[in-house]
Scaffold this motif. Sequence first.
Motif, PDB file in Angstrom:
ATOM      1  N   MET A  87      20.421  31.864  36.057  1.00  0.00           N
ATOM      2  CA  MET A  87      20.724  32.057  37.559  1.00  0.00           C
ATOM      3  C   MET A  87      21.842  33.293  37.551  1.00  0.00           C
ATOM      4  N   THR A  88      21.098  34.454  38.212  1.00  0.00           N
ATOM      5  CA  THR A  88      21.952  35.451  38.400  1.00  0.00           C
ATOM      6  C   THR A  88      22.647  35.549  39.691  1.00  0.00           C
ATOM      7  N   VAL A  89      23.895  35.933  39.674  1.00  0.00           N
ATOM      8  CA  VAL A  89      24.635  35.789  41.042  1.00  0.00           C
ATOM      9  C   VAL A  89      25.179  37.074  41.232  1.00  0.00           C
ATOM     10  N   TYR A  90      24.967  37.780  42.375  1.00  0.00           N
ATOM     11  CA  TYR A  90      25.417  38.910  42.745  1.00  0.00           C
ATOM     12  C   TYR A  90      26.250  38.827  43.925  1.00  0.00           C
ATOM     13  N   GLY A  91      27.784  39.334  43.906  1.00  0.00           N
ATOM     14  CA  GLY A  91      28.523  39.075  44.664  1.00  0.00           C
ATOM     15  C   GLY A  91      29.930  40.170  44.739  1.00  0.00           C
ATOM     16  N   TRP A  92      30.837  39.696  45.518  1.00  0.00           N
ATOM     17  CA  TRP A  92      32.052  40.354  45.403  1.00  0.00           C
ATOM     18  C   TRP A  92      32.863  39.534  44.985  1.00  0.00           C
ATOM     19  N   MET A  93      33.806  39.988  44.007  1.00  0.00           N
ATOM     20  CA  MET A  93      35.066  39.118  43.417  1.00  0.00           C
ATOM     21  C   MET A  93      36.156  39.423  44.164  1.00  0.00           C
ATOM     22  N   ARG A  94      36.922  38.556  44.505  1.00  0.00           N
ATOM     23  CA  ARG A  94      38.170  38.896  45.118  1.00  0.00           C
ATOM     24  C   ARG A  94      39.298  38.352  44.287  1.00  0.00           C
ATOM     25  N   MET A  95      40.102  39.054  44.008  1.00  0.00           N
ATOM     26  CA  MET A  95      41.483  38.657  43.190  1.00  0.00           C
ATOM     27  C   MET A  95      42.602  39.377  43.751  1.00  0.00           C
ATOM     28  N   ALA A  96      43.639  38.756  43.736  1.00  0.00           N
ATOM     29  CA  ALA A  96      44.939  39.083  44.512  1.00  0.00           C
ATOM     30  C   ALA A  96      45.966  38.580  43.190  1.00  0.00           C
ATOM     31  N   TRP A  97      47.001  39.470  42.942  1.00  0.00           N
ATOM     32  CA  TRP A  97      48.278  39.005  42.000  1.00  0.00           C
ATOM     33  C   TRP A  97      49.412  40.036  42.457  1.00  0.00           C
ATOM     34  N   THR A  98      50.678  39.508  41.879  1.00  0.00           N
ATOM     35  CA  THR A  98      51.794  40.355  42.184  1.00  0.00           C
ATOM     36  C   THR A  98      52.213  40.822  40.879  1.00  0.00           C
TER      37      THR A  98
END
Length: 363
Positions: free
Chosen positions: A1-12
């Motif tokens: 399966m191929t998934v296309y999307g936006w990865m949302r990452m947040a860190w300090t």
Amino acid sequence: MTVYGWMRMAWTDEKLKWNKTEWGGLHELHLADHEIWQPDIILYNSASGSSIDHYGNSHCVVFPTGEVFWVPPAQFLVFCDLDLRLWPYDTQTCHLTLGSWTYDGDQVDLQLGVPFDGFEMDLWNTNSEWQIVDVKGNRAEQYYSCCTEPYIDITYNITLRRQSPAYSAIVITPAAAIVLMTLAGFWLPPNAGEKILLNGCTAIIICLFLLYFSQKLPAMAGNTPLVVLFYSSSLHLVILSLVVTVVVLNLSRNCYSIPVPWVLQSLLLGWPGRMLGLHHIVLLVPSAEDRHESCSGMEDSSIEASSSGGNVSIGDDSRRVLTRTSSHRRHQVNWILLAIAIDRLCFLLYCLLFIILATVYSV
């Protein structure tokens, strides 16, 4: 399966904090992804081989508090454990397991985002074949024998349902037609050669569908689709029907000098024959015989009368011939009745078998 999307990452990042008043009210920075530290979040069950660059080159947004926000476009290619048993009405579940490649849980503590499962469907593009039923996120801590610190990963379980209106028209409707064609062969006259032609065409159609399934579906051990098993079982039944057809044609077309065994004859003329609908055929046969015999007797009498100068008499040899012909005809009629009975018994048996197959393979 191929998934296309936006990865949302947040860190300090403590090194990227600043005071807005000291920098002219600067409230955010846009920095390239290679200019600052980023967590090495990798897809553990990736199916793309040695290529582990899942994210596109997009800028990061940094705020005065040191919080870094990064939303890169992502492409994930994963292996899925397919269960095609209910194809084309199957539901599949695929897993995306993400985690840090070099940092343990004490250094990079992964947490699910907001909403609670970290998966948003606002920008979902509809797919012509699959529909997303459910998406669930799960955070897990793994401990290995080599190390005392935990290793954290996040797994997204994506449940997909195949949209199958087209498959119903392509696969299910022909299955019903094959069943009707197989059953219709038993209602043709017992001496009709078209019975073999009908069964042969049905067998060829089933073989073509099995070839289509072999091209359409992957060969998977233990997960053979039920519809394929139904077609395969139907092919076995059609071949057996072809054998029965040959036997029935033999019984109805050959001329037998021996009578039907008395046990079978009593069944054909008794209540089993009435249950199979043979009683009206049995009632019509004697009247036809009588008419034929009377016509033959009248012809022979007229011939003999003309040759003897008007004296009407039937010799012993003529009576013997008529009796032998009538006896042979009666034997042949009984064999034809036996052939019809075999056809109707097989019709009832095949109806029961197809009901059992449809029940078993539709679960």
